[in-house]
Design a protein around this motif. Structure first.
Motif, PDB file in Angstrom:
ATOM      1  N   GLN A 177      19.869 -12.288  10.349  1.00 35.21           N
ATOM      2  CA  GLN A 177      20.390 -12.377   8.989  1.00 35.21           C
ATOM      3  C   GLN A 177      21.637 -11.512   8.833  1.00 35.21           C
ATOM      4  O   GLN A 177      22.628 -11.930   8.223  1.00 35.21           O
ATOM      5  CB  GLN A 177      19.321 -11.946   7.987  1.00 35.21           C
ATOM      6  CG  GLN A 177      18.150 -12.918   7.878  1.00 35.21           C
ATOM      7  CD  GLN A 177      16.992 -12.352   7.080  1.00 35.21           C
ATOM      8  OE1 GLN A 177      17.012 -11.200   6.660  1.00 35.21           O
ATOM      9  NE2 GLN A 177      15.959 -13.164   6.874  1.00 35.21           N
TER      10      GLN A 177
ATOM     11  N   LEU B 220      16.835  -5.186   3.632  1.00 36.70           N
ATOM     12  CA  LEU B 220      16.284  -6.516   3.901  1.00 36.70           C
ATOM     13  C   LEU B 220      14.782  -6.446   4.144  1.00 36.70           C
ATOM     14  O   LEU B 220      14.034  -7.329   3.714  1.00 36.70           O
ATOM     15  CB  LEU B 220      16.978  -7.140   5.118  1.00 36.70           C
ATOM     16  CG  LEU B 220      18.465  -7.481   4.955  1.00 36.70           C
ATOM     17  CD1 LEU B 220      18.985  -8.160   6.223  1.00 36.70           C
ATOM     18  CD2 LEU B 220      18.700  -8.361   3.746  1.00 36.70           C
TER      19      LEU B 220
ATOM     20  N   ILE C 253      20.797 -11.000  -1.271  1.00 36.95           N
ATOM     21  CA  ILE C 253      21.977 -11.789  -0.917  1.00 36.95           C
ATOM     22  C   ILE C 253      22.081 -13.068  -1.739  1.00 36.95           C
ATOM     23  O   ILE C 253      23.077 -13.297  -2.430  1.00 36.95           O
ATOM     24  CB  ILE C 253      21.978 -12.117   0.591  1.00 36.95           C
ATOM     25  CG1 ILE C 253      21.942 -10.821   1.412  1.00 36.95           C
ATOM     26  CG2 ILE C 253      23.212 -12.944   0.941  1.00 36.95           C
ATOM     27  CD1 ILE C 253      23.097  -9.880   1.135  1.00 36.95           C
TER      28      ILE C 253
ATOM     29  N   TYR D  48      16.001 -10.941   2.040  1.00 34.40           N
ATOM     30  CA  TYR D  48      17.344 -11.522   2.052  1.00 34.40           C
ATOM     31  C   TYR D  48      17.613 -12.302   0.776  1.00 34.40           C
ATOM     32  O   TYR D  48      18.675 -12.195   0.170  1.00 34.40           O
ATOM     33  CB  TYR D  48      17.467 -12.436   3.269  1.00 34.40           C
ATOM     34  CG  TYR D  48      18.842 -13.029   3.498  1.00 34.40           C
ATOM     35  CD1 TYR D  48      19.738 -12.417   4.365  1.00 34.40           C
ATOM     36  CD2 TYR D  48      19.231 -14.203   2.869  1.00 34.40           C
ATOM     37  CE1 TYR D  48      20.995 -12.972   4.597  1.00 34.40           C
ATOM     38  CE2 TYR D  48      20.479 -14.763   3.079  1.00 34.40           C
ATOM     39  CZ  TYR D  48      21.356 -14.144   3.949  1.00 34.40           C
ATOM     40  OH  TYR D  48      22.599 -14.687   4.170  1.00 34.40           O
TER      41      TYR D  48
ATOM     42  N   HIS E 263      15.612 -10.226  10.777  1.00 35.49           N
ATOM     43  CA  HIS E 263      16.551  -9.417   9.996  1.00 35.49           C
ATOM     44  C   HIS E 263      17.858  -9.208  10.759  1.00 35.49           C
ATOM     45  O   HIS E 263      18.941  -9.210  10.158  1.00 35.49           O
ATOM     46  CB  HIS E 263      15.907  -8.062   9.666  1.00 35.49           C
ATOM     47  CG  HIS E 263      14.758  -8.168   8.718  1.00 35.49           C
ATOM     48  ND1 HIS E 263      13.546  -7.557   8.944  1.00 35.49           N
ATOM     49  CD2 HIS E 263      14.614  -8.830   7.539  1.00 35.49           C
ATOM     50  CE1 HIS E 263      12.723  -7.818   7.948  1.00 35.49           C
ATOM     51  NE2 HIS E 263      13.343  -8.602   7.083  1.00 35.49           N
TER      52      HIS E 263
END
Length: 325
Positions: A14, A33, A42, A38, A11
């Motif tokens: 990310q 997240l 996203i 993700y 994470h």
């Protein structure tokens, strides 16, 4: 040895990727997240916030527009989730209404047991043979599947064991909307016309205005509802979803007597909501539109790097949407 083109990232990694691409990210984003992933947040909702070239295509490598924040992407995710919930209730209501109309009108004409499993009771159009066979096969499968479950005391199993047949008004409660859509599509013309007339009468009772809801309109609405029903039920991105192909919206526009709305060749959320006015009860439709208007108001000030009008555009909402709804 194969090289993983998308290697695992923590994470923290990310978040670092997002920051490197120009997105403003607070430390609290880590929780989102962890909880949602993700990909869901996203990859699903970043597109509105990415820089584009003069042709409107996303610039590679990806970079976010100036001022874009993780909170904005999260807000769009939350907005879409709430939208799905609002649409879900309305679509279920129409699904129930259509199932009731189909079971009543078909059973009224074909009163023998298991009449819905006979090809002669459907459209005689040679082009519909394959589709009719598919519908009968789906109905038979549902009965077989539900009656075979040992620990499930459902209504289908009860009727099979105690009466030797399953009435259509019981069976329709176990069908998907796709099943109902094809059932209507494959029904005999007089049954389809009668069901359309039933919706015309309901509209007249609700709005004290006589209109003629056509078979073409019911089939168009069913096509849209089936598309969005699946998206809503499976948590797919909904606010920007549209249909590339399918029946025209012009007939629906005509029956609603709308002149100040340009018909889009692709049908999105706005076209779906507007068309539901023809087939939902007045109170249900009013609740649907009120909930959507409230949702739009709650989120219109949560975006700063992009205009909220861009979200409305993706939903196919015109400038005068309040008047039309």
């Amino acid at each position: 040895m194969l090289v993983n083109a998308k290697p695992f990232k923590t994470h923290q990694q990310q978040l670092r990727v997002l920051r490197d691409r120009g997105l403003e990210v607070k430390s609290e984003a880590m929780r989102s997240l962890e909880q949602l992933g993700y990909y869901s947040i996203i990859n699903g909702y970043k597109w509105l916030f990415l820089q584009r070239n003069s042709s409107g295509k996303v610039i590679k490598p990806e970079h976010y527009v100036s001022g874009a924040t993780f909170d904005e992407i999260q807000s769009l995710y939350n907005f879409d989730k709430a939208l799905r919930s609002i649409l879900y209730d309305a679509l279920l209501e129409y699904e129930s209404n259509l199932a009731s109309a189909i079971s009543y009108r078909f059973s009224e004409k074909h009163q023998e047991e298991h009449a819905y499993l006979a090809m002669d009771n459907y459209s005689r159009d040679p082009r519909a043979v394959s589709s009719v066979v598919g519908t009968i096969s789906s109905l038979s499968y549902v009965i077989k599947q539900k009656s075979a479950k040992r620990q499930d005391n459902n209504a289908i199993k009860h009727y099979v064991n105690n009466h030797g047949h399953v009435p259509l008004w019981v069976l329709v409660n176990f069908l998907t909307f796709g099943d109902l859509n094809f059932f209507y599509q494959n029904s005999e013309s007089d049954i389809k016309i009668t069901i359309a007339e039933d919706f015309s009468l309901k509209y007249k009772r609700n709005y004290h205005k006589a209109i003629k809801v056509s078979v073409e309109t019911i089939e168009s609405i069913n096509h849209m509802v089936n598309h969005f029903r699946n998206a809503v039920a499976h948590g797919e991105i909904t606010y920007s979803k549209f249909l590339d192909k399918g029946p025209s919206f012009k007939q629906i526009k005509k029956e609603l007597n709308i002149s100040n709305f340009d018909v889009n060749s692709q049908k999105g959320v706005f076209e779906l909501v507007l068309s539901l006015k023809l087939v939902l009860g007045k109170q249900t439709y009013k609740q649907l539109t009120n909930n959507i208007l409230k949702l739009l108001k709650n989120y219109e000030n949560k975006f700063s790097s992009v205009e909220f009008s861009a979200i409305l555009h993706d939903m196919h909402f015109p400038i005068n949407y309040k008047d039309l709804l």
